[in-house]
Design a protein around this motif. Structure first.
Motif, PDB file in Angstrom:
ATOM      1  N   ARG A 217     -28.401  28.464  -7.505  1.00 52.95           N
ATOM      2  CA  ARG A 217     -27.989  27.085  -7.774  1.00 52.95           C
ATOM      3  C   ARG A 217     -26.660  27.007  -8.507  1.00 52.95           C
ATOM      4  O   ARG A 217     -25.826  26.146  -8.216  1.00 52.95           O
TER       5      ARG A 217
ATOM      6  N   SER B 203     -26.458  27.908  -2.016  1.00 51.98           N
ATOM      7  CA  SER B 203     -27.611  27.845  -2.902  1.00 51.98           C
ATOM      8  C   SER B 203     -28.680  28.853  -2.490  1.00 51.98           C
ATOM      9  O   SER B 203     -29.270  29.528  -3.343  1.00 51.98           O
TER      10      SER B 203
ATOM     11  N   ILE C  34     -28.650  20.918  -2.220  1.00 51.36           N
ATOM     12  CA  ILE C  34     -28.901  22.209  -2.880  1.00 51.36           C
ATOM     13  C   ILE C  34     -30.377  22.362  -3.226  1.00 51.36           C
ATOM     14  O   ILE C  34     -30.992  23.397  -2.944  1.00 51.36           O
TER      15      ILE C  34
END
Length: 208
Positions: A37, A32, A169
């Motif tokens: 993402r 990430s 994340i």
């Protein structure tokens, strides 16, 4: 209630097992921070596929062992020593000097999904984890080896796994300069969890 109970149980057990820093969640966080993402989610989806098969395999073995009561005591005794050993190991690891440099092999962004599959395949912890937990819960009457219960439990486990991975994340992406807590105390968290599991197992062996 027939569906809510195993769904919640699977979600909670998966979240507890994955919450401490490990290979998969820390790699998801690293992807990430490096690639964004969307690539991290692609990595997680690859890992989730393997977790699906691992969970079903674990419950298959657990069902076999649960129907053969002669193996239950032996399995619980072995599990007790294994979790005690893990408890001492992770507390010992927690005392070692920490480093924040986590080197992860470079892969092209298009291979993040397959990287998730590969790393999750190497991580065999979910199999003994779900075997031990499901048998222990079955002994207390909280787990049932029926098709409906198993399928719903696995769905909950997948949702719990994904939510924890996604939490890593988001957290590490927002805290790139302040992410040392889990790195410094992650081993203590794991050690505490395995210690609690050891106590429950010991209690079950003594007072059953």
């Amino acid at each position: 209630m027939e569906f809510i109970s195993p769904l919640f149980l699977g979600f909670f057990i998966a979240a507890i097992g994955i919450l401490p820093p490990g290979l998969i969640n820390m790699t998801a966080a690293k992807v990430s921070m490096q690639d964004g993402r969307s690539e991290a989610i692609s990595f997680v989806m690859g890992a989730i596929i393997i977790i699906l098969f691992q969970t079903f395999l674990a419950l298959f073995f657990a069902h076999f062992l649960d129907s053969n009561t002669a193996f239950i005591n032996i399995l619980q005794e072995i599990g007790l020593f294994l979790f005690l050993g893990l408890t001492f190991y992770f507390f010992w690891r927690g005392k070692k000097p920490k480093t924040t440099n986590h080197n992860i092999q470079k892969h092209s962004k298009t291979n993040r999904f397959f990287l998730g599959i590969m790393l999750s395949s190497l991580n065999l912890f979910p199999i003994p984890y779900y075997v031990f937990i499901s048998i222990t819960l079955s002994a207390y009457g909280y787990f049932f080896f029926t098709n409906t219960f198993i399928y719903t439990f696995v769905l909950g486990a997948l949702l719990g796994s994904f939510m924890v991975f996604y939490g890593y994340i988001l957290f590490f992406k927002k805290q790139e300069n302040n992410n040392s807590f889990l790195l410094n105390y992650g081993n203590y968290i794991i050690g505490t969890i395995t210690g609690l599991v050891s106590l429950v197992t010991l209690y079950n062996l003594i007072y059953k």
